[in-house]
Design a protein around this motif. Structure first.
Motif, PDB file in Angstrom:
ATOM      1  N   ASN A 107     -11.698  -1.618 -10.881  1.00 24.56           N
ATOM      2  CA  ASN A 107     -10.257  -0.933 -10.640  1.00 24.56           C
ATOM      3  C   ASN A 107     -10.231   0.543 -10.707  1.00 24.56           C
ATOM      4  N   SER A 139      -7.651   2.098  -8.160  1.00 22.75           N
ATOM      5  CA  SER A 139      -6.356   1.731  -8.297  1.00 22.75           C
ATOM      6  C   SER A 139      -5.617   2.570  -9.624  1.00 22.75           C
ATOM      7  N   ALA A 163      -6.410   3.571  -2.211  1.00 19.25           N
ATOM      8  CA  ALA A 163      -5.654   3.036  -3.099  1.00 19.25           C
ATOM      9  C   ALA A 163      -4.249   3.751  -3.159  1.00 19.25           C
ATOM     10  N   ASN A 218       3.972   2.843  -4.409  1.00 20.73           N
ATOM     11  CA  ASN A 218       3.599   2.258  -3.184  1.00 20.73           C
ATOM     12  C   ASN A 218       4.360   1.322  -2.847  1.00 20.73           C
ATOM     13  N   GLU A 233      -2.743   4.928  -9.892  1.00 28.81           N
ATOM     14  CA  GLU A 233      -1.622   5.226 -10.710  1.00 28.81           C
ATOM     15  C   GLU A 233      -1.524   6.532 -11.485  1.00 28.81           C
ATOM     16  N   GLU A 282       3.275  -2.580  -2.811  1.00 25.33           N
ATOM     17  CA  GLU A 282       2.987  -3.301  -4.081  1.00 25.33           C
ATOM     18  C   GLU A 282       4.308  -3.753  -4.674  1.00 25.33           C
TER      19      GLU A 282
END
Length: 727
Positions: A704, A707, A387, A722, A711, A725
């Motif tokens: 999730n 991820s 991630a 990232n 974050e 993204e």
């Protein structure tokens, strides 16, 4: 990186400071301006206090940049976003250039008793020496402005205030009914002692009366403990029990009184109530912030004001319209451009041009996983590493015998043996591990260390503290079987503690979370995201399994600390009676023995990660470990979970039982052959399997975790965004 506004802010504040930052970011974007954030850590909070979730969500939705450690941003305006951040104990890891720099003062320096909240004596020196700017102060209100002047800081005051803003779209206007008894009067605040008046004053301004019902969100327990019996017309709710907007919609009047010593710098809770259109009853001094939009009274006079509003519907409606209109005119998001223009310089041209330099190498994250009896710790770290993506170089420094998995996936990885392999006692092994860990830290120079395990080893903690240049985060699975004081005592060595989510969280006794403000909860962490699962046909072909058979996945763990031979024996007997079933025994890379159970329809596979192949199977017989449980349910794979009930393990029985009651799975004890046999027969019914799969699919939006951790790590350790993204 160039910004219009650079916020030097602590993202952990729980109340009005974070709410005002959230709306500043939203207003800045709507004004067509570019905002960045340099995270700082206020000494007001413990080291591992969790980040404010609503601020993180706003950062994500507005595309606000968290400045990476190796960048030197330029800004027209830099704002130190709380007076506690201009303190000798606060370290800013990133240098910046700004045309103008201000300290936004959200609180008075002294309370009514003369006690000092902040050491302001060194503000000027610190701002000049550390940030290269003369001291300039932006108070959030006239109340703070007067306090700063009284404390000898008139010379540093900017002509304007940095007033809080609010998005009225988040606070629909209250539609009033004809007031009837009881009138619903409420308030909300952080559960701090100073936010509440003394007991005699509280029972005066919030009296026992059949005409009034009081709803209060955020009452400190110490305050409640003073009552022998709570007034019958008081309803007490925990802080953030429900969204503030919804809470306010249930009120007729907002009434806010606090301790005698507190000076409310602004009163963001009042602003939220006014935005909703609620008549507000406040102490007289707060008129400096809210003018004639509120009604003002001493505590003993407040019930008379409530009664006036109850008996005069016209007054109630007029006060409501005035409240909403006042907020629209003074504190709407469209006010941001004007307040920015008052403090900003025209452009960035006055700043020296940034020096051209080579692109900095990606920062290093050093992950440390405990030895474990399975692959849970290593798998979670691999999921998190995926991630994180290319924004950082992840290096594995592991005690797991299966570390070769990380190497095979392209990660740099080092193995260090646990104490049993070296035949060392704990003290000697921790001394050894300290030296190995300290050498790794010096060599790799990580900006962040991640530890995944139940007990942070003394050697690890001492090495990271000695190194002193890396943010430290503990990834800690919940569902502990018993309290573990040694583990809890080591929380203070970490900058953040993150607990991967449990679907069965309601059954968690909470032994791992004695202080919810220090443990961040995320969704369950999956090694394989749901959208990356192979379909049934592809998965069977890749695993070289027949496409038309009923396939049973068998995954009963490494069996290093628990005997799974009874359920294996039941499974072999089941295969004898049902020739249309093939069992696929998937062993982990930790399981080095050749297949011990012989049956013509029992085949073995060594597969990792297994998650992407789960659609190949019709049903499963598995241990109820964290990863297997959550991945099977995420894949809607009908499963019989057999808990590993060894006392050193997490409470797998609770996990399996909760899932069974929810209809996601079946469960049986390893020692109960009859239950296992009956459940295997149930799994032969396609309709039963489809029903169970549908129950699993209803648990959507919960997957999730990896991820979400990535974050959080970006904000905690100032990692780059990232590049894969869209922002």
């Amino acid at each position: 990186m160039e910004f219009d506004v650079l916020y030097l802010a602590d993202l952990r504040f729980p109340g009005g400071t974070s709410t005002s930052l959230k709306y500043d970011l939203r207003a800045c974007k709507q004004a067509g301006l570019r905002a960045g954030i340099l995270p700082l850590r206020s000494p007001l909070f413990s080291r591992n206090r969790i980040l404010n979730a609503s601020v993180l969500a706003e950062i994500r939705s507005t595309g606000t940049i968290i400045v990476p450690q190796d960048e030197r941003p330029r800004a027209r305006v830099a704002l130190l976003y709380h007076p506690s951040l201009l303190d000798k104990r606060v370290h800013c890891r990133t240098r910046f250039d700004a045309q103008a720099c201000y300290l936004v003062v959200h609180q008075t320096i002294r309370n009514r008793d003369g006690q000092r909240a902040f050491p302001s004596d060194h503000w000027s020196t610190l701002l000049t020496d550390w940030y290269g700017h003369a001291l300039k102060l932006l108070p959030v209100s006239g109340i703070v402005r007067e306090d700063l002047a009284r404390n000898g800081l008139s010379h540093a005051l900017h002509a304007g205030n940095w007033e809080n803003l609010i998005d009225l779209a988040d606070y629909p206007q209250k539609q009033f009914r004809n007031p009837k008894s009881p009138l619903i009067i409420g308030r909300h605040s952080r559960p701090s002692a100073d936010k509440w008046p003394s007991l005699p004053v509280a029972t005066t301004c919030y009296p026992q009366s059949p005409d009034f019902a009081f709803r209060m969100m955020g009452v400190p327990q110490a305050f409640l403990d003073q009552f022998e019996d709570l007034p019958s017309n008081w309803q007490v709710l925990p802080f953030s029990k429900e969204p503030v907007s919804g809470f306010l919609q249930g009120l007729d009047i907002y009434s806010y009184f606090h301790s005698r010593a507190l000076v409310e710098a602004f009163g963001y809770g009042v602003l939220e109530a006014l935005a909703t259109g609620l008549p507000c009853v406040l102490p007289p001094y707060m008129e400096a912030s809210f003018s004639d939009a509120c009604l003002y009274a001493e505590p003993e006079e407040a019930p008379l004001v409530y009664e006036r509003l109850r008996s005069d519907h016209c007054l109630l409606e007029t006060t409501s319209r005035k409240a909403r209109g006042f907020v629209e005119e003074r504190f709407g998001l469209d006010q941001f451009r004007a307040k920015f223009n008052k403090v900003a310089e025209p452009s960035l041209t006055a700043l020296p041009a940034p020096k051209k330099r080579r692109a900095a190498p990606a920062p290093v994250i050093l992950t440390v996983t405990s030895n474990g009896v399975g692959l849970g710790h290593l798998s979670r770290q691999l999921a998190i590493a995926r991630a994180i993506g290319p924004r950082a170089n992840v290096v594995f420094f592991s005690l797991s015998e299966a570390i070769e998995i990380a190497r095979s996936m392209g990660y740099l990885a080092e193995f260090r043996p646990f104490r049993q392999r070296l035949e060392l006692d704990f003290e000697a092994w921790n001394s050894y591990f300290f030296q190995e860990m300290r050498e790794a830290l010096s060599h790799y120079k990580p900006c962040l260390t991640l530890f995944d395990g139940n007990l942070p080893y003394a050697g690890f903690v001492d090495a990271v503290e000695s190194y002193g240049q890396a943010t430290s985060v503990w990834i800690r699975r919940g569902l502990w079987r018993t309290p573990q004081p040694n583990s809890i005592s080591r929380e203070g060595f970490f900058d953040a503690i993150i607990e991967p989510g449990e679907l069965c969280a309601p059954l968690d006794e909470g032994h791992s979370r004695p202080n919810p403000n220090s443990v961040a909860r995320v969704d369950p962490v999956l090694m394989t995201p749901r959208d990356q699962l192979f379909d049934r046909t592809t998965a069977r072909r890749v695993l070289k399994l027949p496409e038309d058979a009923i396939l049973c996945l068998v995954q009963l763990g490494s069996e290093a600390n628990f005997d799974m031979s009874p359920p294996r024996a039941r499974l072999l007997e089941f295969l004898d009676r049902h020739p249309d079933v093939i069992a696929v025994d998937v062993r982990s890379p930790l399981h080095f023995e050749e297949q011990a159970d012989f049956h013509e329809r029992l085949v073995m596979r060594k597969v990792y990660p297994l998650g992407q192949y789960l659609k190949a199977f019709d049903f499963a017989v598995c241990a109820a470990g964290y990863n297997t449980f959550h991945e099977n349910i995420a894949a809607a794979l009908p499963s019989i979970f057999i808990p590993n009930s060894n006392p050193i393990m997490d409470v797998q029985e609770a996990r399996a039982e909760y899932g069974a009651r929810a209809g996601w799975n079946l469960t049986a004890s390893a020692e109960d052959p009859y239950a296992i046999e009956d459940q295997l027969v149930q799994m032969l019914d396609p309709g039963f399997r489809q029903s169970m799969a549908r129950s699993c699919l209803r648990k959507s939006g919960w997957w999730n975790g990896a991820s979400q951790i990535a974050e959080l790590l970006q904000a905690i350790a100032q990692l780059p965004a990232n590049p894969l993204e869209d922002r």
